[in-house]
Write an enzyme that holds these catalytic residues in place. Structure first.
Site, PDB file in Angstrom:
ATOM      1  N   ARG A 175       0.831  -1.229   0.000  1.00 56.64           N
ATOM      2  CA  ARG A 175       0.000   0.000   0.000  1.00 56.64           C
ATOM      3  C   ARG A 175       0.860   1.272   0.000  1.00 56.64           C
ATOM      4  NH1 ARG A 175      -2.451  -3.542  -1.202  1.00 56.64           N
ATOM      5  NH2 ARG A 175      -4.334  -4.439  -0.338  1.00 56.64           N
ATOM      6  N   SER A 225     -11.329  -1.277   3.323  1.00 52.22           N
ATOM      7  CA  SER A 225     -10.661  -1.638   4.583  1.00 52.22           C
ATOM      8  C   SER A 225     -10.208  -0.366   5.279  1.00 52.22           C
ATOM      9  CB  SER A 225      -9.424  -2.493   4.306  1.00 52.22           C
ATOM     10  OG  SER A 225      -9.821  -3.691   3.707  1.00 52.22           O
ATOM     11  N   GLU A 295      -5.708   2.832   6.869  1.00 51.75           N
ATOM     12  CA  GLU A 295      -5.437   2.741   5.422  1.00 51.75           C
ATOM     13  C   GLU A 295      -6.150   3.905   4.725  1.00 51.75           C
ATOM     14  OE1 GLU A 295      -5.531  -1.108   3.569  1.00 51.75           O
ATOM     15  OE2 GLU A 295      -6.343  -0.282   1.702  1.00 51.75           O
TER      16      GLU A 295
HETATM   17  C1  LIG Z   1     -16.043  -1.287  -1.188  1.00 46.07           C
HETATM   18  C2  LIG Z   1     -14.565  -0.974  -1.311  1.00 46.07           C
HETATM   19  C3  LIG Z   1     -13.666  -2.009  -1.541  1.00 46.07           C
HETATM   20  C4  LIG Z   1     -12.300  -1.749  -1.657  1.00 46.07           C
HETATM   21  N1  LIG Z   1     -11.441  -2.783  -1.885  1.00 46.07           N
HETATM   22  C5  LIG Z   1     -10.116  -2.533  -1.989  1.00 46.07           C
HETATM   23  C6  LIG Z   1      -9.197  -3.608  -2.235  1.00 46.07           C
HETATM   24  O1  LIG Z   1      -9.573  -4.763  -2.376  1.00 46.07           O
HETATM   25  N2  LIG Z   1      -7.880  -3.307  -2.316  1.00 46.07           N
HETATM   26  C7  LIG Z   1      -7.414  -2.028  -2.174  1.00 46.07           C
HETATM   27  O2  LIG Z   1      -6.195  -1.817  -2.276  1.00 46.07           O
HETATM   28  N3  LIG Z   1      -8.251  -0.998  -1.943  1.00 46.07           N
HETATM   29  C8  LIG Z   1      -9.581  -1.216  -1.857  1.00 46.07           C
HETATM   30  N4  LIG Z   1     -10.439  -0.175  -1.624  1.00 46.07           N
HETATM   31  C9  LIG Z   1      -9.902   1.189  -1.425  1.00 46.07           C
HETATM   32  C10 LIG Z   1      -9.780   2.037  -2.704  1.00 46.07           C
HETATM   33  O3  LIG Z   1     -10.752   1.668  -3.666  1.00 46.07           O
HETATM   34  C11 LIG Z   1      -8.397   1.943  -3.325  1.00 46.07           C
HETATM   35  O4  LIG Z   1      -7.400   2.365  -2.396  1.00 46.07           O
HETATM   36  C12 LIG Z   1      -8.278   2.798  -4.591  1.00 46.07           C
HETATM   37  O5  LIG Z   1      -7.049   2.514  -5.197  1.00 46.07           O
HETATM   38  C13 LIG Z   1      -8.367   4.297  -4.327  1.00 46.07           C
HETATM   39  O6  LIG Z   1      -8.457   4.944  -5.580  1.00 46.07           O
HETATM   40  P1  LIG Z   1      -9.268   6.309  -5.760  1.00 46.07           P
HETATM   41  O7  LIG Z   1      -9.156   6.723  -7.164  1.00 46.07           O
HETATM   42  O8  LIG Z   1     -10.648   6.178  -5.228  1.00 46.07           O
HETATM   43  O9  LIG Z   1      -8.387   7.288  -4.860  1.00 46.07           O
HETATM   44  P2  LIG Z   1      -8.883   8.404  -3.828  1.00 46.07           P
HETATM   45  O10 LIG Z   1      -9.568   7.757  -2.676  1.00 46.07           O
HETATM   46  O11 LIG Z   1      -9.609   9.497  -4.521  1.00 46.07           O
HETATM   47  O12 LIG Z   1      -7.474   8.974  -3.352  1.00 46.07           O
HETATM   48  C14 LIG Z   1      -6.616   8.176  -2.570  1.00 46.07           C
HETATM   49  C15 LIG Z   1      -5.255   8.873  -2.511  1.00 46.07           C
HETATM   50  O13 LIG Z   1      -4.661   8.852  -3.800  1.00 46.07           O
HETATM   51  C16 LIG Z   1      -4.335  10.177  -4.218  1.00 46.07           C
HETATM   52  N5  LIG Z   1      -4.553  10.249  -5.662  1.00 46.07           N
HETATM   53  C17 LIG Z   1      -5.682   9.936  -6.348  1.00 46.07           C
HETATM   54  N6  LIG Z   1      -5.477  10.097  -7.664  1.00 46.07           N
HETATM   55  C18 LIG Z   1      -4.194  10.505  -7.811  1.00 46.07           C
HETATM   56  C19 LIG Z   1      -3.377  10.854  -8.936  1.00 46.07           C
HETATM   57  N7  LIG Z   1      -3.831  10.814 -10.196  1.00 46.07           N
HETATM   58  N8  LIG Z   1      -2.089  11.257  -8.696  1.00 46.07           N
HETATM   59  C20 LIG Z   1      -1.603  11.310  -7.438  1.00 46.07           C
HETATM   60  N9  LIG Z   1      -2.326  10.998  -6.346  1.00 46.07           N
HETATM   61  C21 LIG Z   1      -3.605  10.613  -6.530  1.00 46.07           C
HETATM   62  C22 LIG Z   1      -5.224  11.105  -3.416  1.00 46.07           C
HETATM   63  O14 LIG Z   1      -4.600  12.356  -3.249  1.00 46.07           O
HETATM   64  C23 LIG Z   1      -5.335  10.346  -2.101  1.00 46.07           C
HETATM   65  O15 LIG Z   1      -4.210  10.639  -1.311  1.00 46.07           O
HETATM   66  C24 LIG Z   1     -11.816  -0.414  -1.523  1.00 46.07           C
HETATM   67  C25 LIG Z   1     -12.739   0.632  -1.303  1.00 46.07           C
HETATM   68  C26 LIG Z   1     -14.093   0.359  -1.205  1.00 46.07           C
HETATM   69  C27 LIG Z   1     -15.052   1.487  -0.993  1.00 46.07           C
END
Ligand SMILES: Cc1cc2nc3c(=O)[nH]c(=O)nc-3n(C[C@H](O)[C@H](O)[C@H](O)COP(=O)(O)OP(=O)(O)OC[C@H]3O[C@@H](n4cnc5c(N)ncnc54)[C@H](O)[C@@H]3O)c2cc1C
Length: 301
Positions: A175, A225, A295
């Protein structure tokens, strides 16, 4: 400059991107929680991202980057300055190499790769994030993680310089990537996959999606998580053993289905979630001497 003027100016200067004023962050987070962002932008082009980077530097405005909002908790006071969602599209497939825009949803990419019979991405198809968020967090599940498939990343520095980084430069671990420690913004990722078979890819994705639906509270808003896996423990297991399953503060609850998830059951505020996670950390530490580490990322004020 006041936010009305910023809004007017940006609406005019970056017409390809959508600009909002006083935008509730609960509309942009999977937790459905969060105060207002003064200015929220869905950035659709690299030129617009460059414009904003230059603008915030000149005007000395705070900039917050988000993706699909599925790993963040926005505090109830909202986010001052400009919040920019990196919403770059595009999936370019050249044999087993795939260049994809940071704004593309993992589910969308999963569908495209299945059709193109490319395997190696199945683990990620049910994660509700964007490529940018997943590349930064090294998102993973069911034995796979992004570091397994990322070959290169195109990013932009706060100074507006576009850089191409090779995998060795990304500093991947659990992560974590270099992007957690720098202000570089991910624009595109190049993934390396393998030739596969559409039916087998579909079956694998269906199997993992079913496992998610069975085990995770997908019917309720959450950010996935809540805590990271510990060096020698699973957060969900230890939270359950601490007797916290179903425990509630305000509208936030430790999921009854999966103790690793905090869910928004009844119009939870960020304060409810933060109080609940603090309490969970305290109880787990008192009972087992283990430190839970969030996380989910907390942003705003
Ligand atoms: C139901 C559910 C299930 C999930 N299952 C998993 C799983 O199995 N495994 C897992 O790892 N995660 C899981 N997640 C968490 C999440 O989906 C992941 O961490 C995902 O990668 C976050 O991506 P996001 O685009 O939503 O980022 P955001 O939540 O919008 O941002 C997260 C971070 O990334 C940064 N960021 C976003 N885009 C960029 C960019 N282009 N450049 C630089 N920084 C950026 C943001 O500033 C922030 O710090 C889950 C979430 C939910 C709601």
């Amino acid at each position: 400059m006041n936010k009305e003027n910023i809004y007017k100016q940006l609406t005019k200067e970056i017409p390809n991107s959508k600009v909002y004023i006083n935008e509730p962050m609960k509309n942009h987070t999977s937790f459905k929680i969060g105060g207002i962002a003064d200015i929220y932008i869905k950035a659709k082009t690299v030129e617009d991202i460059k414009y904003i980077l230059n603008y915030v530097k000149n005007e000395q405005i705070k900039l917050t980057i988000v993706g699909n909002g599925s790993n963040i908790l926005v505090k109830d006071g909202g986010i001052r300055g400009i919040t920019m969602q990196i919403d770059l599209d595009g999936i370019h497939i050249n044999e087993e190499t795939v260049k994809v825009g940071a704004g593309v949803k993992l589910a969308t990419l999963g569908i495209a790769l299945k059709k193109e019979e490319l395997t190696g991405f199945e683990f990620a198809a049910g994660i509700p994030g964007s490529i940018g968020g997943a590349v930064r967090m090294n998102a993973g599940a069911y034995g796979g993680e992004f570091s397994d498939i990322v070959e290169k990343v195109t990013c932009i520095t706060p100074e507006g310089i576009v850089k191409e980084l090779e995998k060795e430069e990304l500093q991947y671990s659990y992560r974590h990537s270099r992007f957690v420690d720098t202000n570089e913004i991910i624009l595109y990722a190049t993934l390396k996959l393998e030739k596969g078979n559409e039916i087998e890819i579909k079956n694998k994705m269906d199997e993992l999606m079913l496992a998610r639906k069975t085990k995770q509270p997908l019917e309720l808003p959450s950010a996935g998580s809540t805590f990271k896996r510990g060096a020698d423990f699973y957060a969900s297991k230890i939270i359950e053993e601490a007797g916290l399953k179903g425990f509630k503060i305000g509208g936030a609850q430790v999921s009854e289905k999966h103790s690793g998830f905090v869910v928004n059951v009844d119009n939870a505020t960020a304060k409810d979630v933060l109080e609940l996670t603090q309490y969970m950390k305290k109880v787990v530490y008192e009972k087992f001497g283990k430190e839970l580490e969030l996380e989910v990322e907390i942003i705003g004020e």
